[in-house]
Design a protein around this motif. Structure first.
Motif, PDB file in Angstrom:
ATOM      1  N   SER A 133       0.844  -1.184  -0.069  1.00 17.43           N
ATOM      2  CA  SER A 133       0.106  -0.065   0.012  1.00 17.43           C
ATOM      3  C   SER A 133       0.828   1.210   0.028  1.00 17.43           C
ATOM      4  O   SER A 133       2.017   1.070   0.320  1.00 17.43           O
ATOM      5  CB  SER A 133      -1.011   0.037   1.202  1.00 17.43           C
ATOM      6  OG  SER A 133      -0.139   0.121   2.336  1.00 17.43           O
ATOM      7  N   GLY A 134       0.209   2.261  -0.291  1.00 20.93           N
ATOM      8  CA  GLY A 134       1.157   3.688  -0.308  1.00 20.93           C
ATOM      9  C   GLY A 134       1.457   4.067  -1.815  1.00 20.93           C
ATOM     10  O   GLY A 134       1.282   5.247  -2.057  1.00 20.93           O
ATOM     11  N   ILE A 135       2.193   3.091  -2.418  1.00 18.96           N
ATOM     12  CA  ILE A 135       2.526   3.480  -3.827  1.00 18.96           C
ATOM     13  C   ILE A 135       2.160   2.400  -4.949  1.00 18.96           C
ATOM     14  O   ILE A 135       1.820   1.275  -4.159  1.00 18.96           O
ATOM     15  CB  ILE A 135       4.142   3.596  -4.161  1.00 18.96           C
ATOM     16  CG1 ILE A 135       4.841   2.522  -3.695  1.00 18.96           C
ATOM     17  CG2 ILE A 135       4.507   4.766  -2.937  1.00 18.96           C
ATOM     18  CD1 ILE A 135       6.363   2.536  -4.222  1.00 18.96           C
ATOM     19  N   PRO A 136       2.036   2.642  -6.167  1.00 15.12           N
ATOM     20  CA  PRO A 136       1.631   1.450  -6.711  1.00 15.12           C
ATOM     21  C   PRO A 136       2.836   0.727  -7.487  1.00 15.12           C
ATOM     22  O   PRO A 136       3.426   0.769  -8.594  1.00 15.12           O
ATOM     23  CB  PRO A 136       0.892   2.412  -8.277  1.00 15.12           C
ATOM     24  CG  PRO A 136       1.899   3.443  -8.110  1.00 15.12           C
ATOM     25  CD  PRO A 136       1.968   3.846  -6.934  1.00 15.12           C
ATOM     26  N   THR A 182      -0.832  -6.166  -6.442  1.00 15.14           N
ATOM     27  CA  THR A 182      -0.553  -7.467  -5.784  1.00 15.14           C
ATOM     28  C   THR A 182       0.324  -8.362  -6.851  1.00 15.14           C
ATOM     29  O   THR A 182      -0.097  -8.285  -8.254  1.00 15.14           O
ATOM     30  CB  THR A 182      -1.551  -8.519  -5.433  1.00 15.14           C
ATOM     31  OG1 THR A 182      -2.336  -7.752  -4.597  1.00 15.14           O
ATOM     32  CG2 THR A 182      -1.166  -9.620  -4.899  1.00 15.14           C
ATOM     33  N   LEU A 183       1.384  -8.858  -6.317  1.00 13.14           N
ATOM     34  CA  LEU A 183       2.308  -9.515  -7.240  1.00 13.14           C
ATOM     35  C   LEU A 183       2.182 -11.118  -6.853  1.00 13.14           C
ATOM     36  O   LEU A 183       1.830 -11.469  -5.466  1.00 13.14           O
ATOM     37  CB  LEU A 183       3.883  -9.199  -6.801  1.00 13.14           C
ATOM     38  CG  LEU A 183       4.995 -10.016  -7.520  1.00 13.14           C
ATOM     39  CD1 LEU A 183       4.891  -9.551  -9.031  1.00 13.14           C
ATOM     40  CD2 LEU A 183       6.210  -9.672  -6.836  1.00 13.14           C
ATOM     41  N   TYR A 184       2.273 -12.212  -7.605  1.00 14.11           N
ATOM     42  CA  TYR A 184       1.847 -13.448  -7.346  1.00 14.11           C
ATOM     43  C   TYR A 184       3.487 -14.180  -7.964  1.00 14.11           C
ATOM     44  O   TYR A 184       4.105 -13.904  -8.833  1.00 14.11           O
ATOM     45  CB  TYR A 184       0.950 -13.915  -8.195  1.00 14.11           C
ATOM     46  CG  TYR A 184      -0.420 -13.466  -7.750  1.00 14.11           C
ATOM     47  CD1 TYR A 184      -1.010 -12.370  -8.547  1.00 14.11           C
ATOM     48  CD2 TYR A 184      -1.155 -13.670  -6.505  1.00 14.11           C
ATOM     49  CE1 TYR A 184      -2.251 -11.699  -8.259  1.00 14.11           C
ATOM     50  CE2 TYR A 184      -2.452 -13.032  -6.405  1.00 14.11           C
ATOM     51  CZ  TYR A 184      -2.580 -11.942  -7.233  1.00 14.11           C
ATOM     52  OH  TYR A 184      -3.945 -11.273  -6.844  1.00 14.11           O
ATOM     53  N   LEU A 185       3.393 -15.450  -7.453  1.00 12.42           N
ATOM     54  CA  LEU A 185       4.458 -16.298  -7.792  1.00 12.42           C
ATOM     55  C   LEU A 185       3.667 -17.809  -7.786  1.00 12.42           C
ATOM     56  O   LEU A 185       3.483 -18.364  -6.563  1.00 12.42           O
ATOM     57  CB  LEU A 185       5.776 -16.460  -6.936  1.00 12.42           C
ATOM     58  CG  LEU A 185       6.834 -17.227  -7.423  1.00 12.42           C
ATOM     59  CD1 LEU A 185       7.209 -16.979  -8.755  1.00 12.42           C
ATOM     60  CD2 LEU A 185       8.027 -17.512  -6.634  1.00 12.42           C
ATOM     61  N   GLN A 186       3.586 -18.488  -8.872  1.00 11.69           N
ATOM     62  CA  GLN A 186       2.662 -19.630  -8.903  1.00 11.69           C
ATOM     63  C   GLN A 186       3.775 -20.750  -8.937  1.00 11.69           C
ATOM     64  O   GLN A 186       4.780 -20.658  -9.915  1.00 11.69           O
ATOM     65  CB  GLN A 186       1.828 -20.025  -9.994  1.00 11.69           C
ATOM     66  CG  GLN A 186       1.290 -21.285 -10.226  1.00 11.69           C
ATOM     67  CD  GLN A 186       0.455 -21.716  -8.994  1.00 11.69           C
ATOM     68  OE1 GLN A 186      -0.302 -20.796  -8.604  1.00 11.69           O
ATOM     69  NE2 GLN A 186       0.858 -22.918  -8.545  1.00 11.69           N
ATOM     70  N   MET A 187       4.088 -21.534  -8.023  1.00  9.04           N
ATOM     71  CA  MET A 187       5.230 -22.555  -8.036  1.00  9.04           C
ATOM     72  C   MET A 187       4.770 -24.031  -8.186  1.00  9.04           C
ATOM     73  O   MET A 187       4.050 -24.462  -7.305  1.00  9.04           O
ATOM     74  CB  MET A 187       5.769 -22.395  -6.848  1.00  9.04           C
ATOM     75  CG  MET A 187       6.644 -20.877  -6.550  1.00  9.04           C
ATOM     76  SD  MET A 187       7.575 -20.880  -4.983  1.00  9.04           S
ATOM     77  CE  MET A 187       6.096 -21.381  -3.682  1.00  9.04           C
TER      78      MET A 187
END
Length: 125
Positions: free
Chosen positions: A25-28, A77-82
């Motif tokens: 949060s806070g910045i994009p 939001t960032l994701y990592l599918q493992m």
């Protein structure tokens, strides 16, 4: 309090899957370079994958074809599918953002200025 927060870590058997998430949060953050790093006990922290502002991705050779980095700009939001996890993937995974760069994302930890606290991933054989 860390500016980024990871979730989704845990314990899984070899061959299994996990999905990590990283929110801020806070910045994009997702409009900049973002990356997933991991550090196993006794080893150097390494960049696992990165994604730039346009969605172009880079992976370390050991996870190519098994891990997928992605992002949702609307959710910041960032994701990592493992997938196809193996014991060598056991490590603490951290997300990071470089608010000074949108493209040509760096590979070194010093190039990222926002970090999460990390989430543990343990893969048993």
């Amino acid at each position: 309090q860390a500016p980024l927060a990871e979730s989704g870590g845990g314990s899984v058997q070899a061959g299994g899957s996990l999905r990590l998430s990283c929110t801020g949060s806070g910045i994009p953050y997702t409009t900049y370079c973002m990356a997933w790093f991991r550090q196993a006990p006794g080893k150097e922290r390494e960049r696992v994958a990165s994604i730039d502002s346009g969605g172009s991705t880079t992976y370390v050779a050991s996870v190519q074809g098994r891990f997928t980095i992605s992002k949702d700009n609307g959710k910041n939001t960032l994701y990592l599918q493992m997938d196809s996890l193996n014991p060598e993937d056991t490590a603490t995974y951290s997300c990071a953002a470089d608010s000074r760069r949108k493209f040509f994302c760096g590979s070194g930890r010093s190039q990222y200025n926002y970090w999460g606290q990390g989430t543990q991933v343990t893969v048993s054989s």
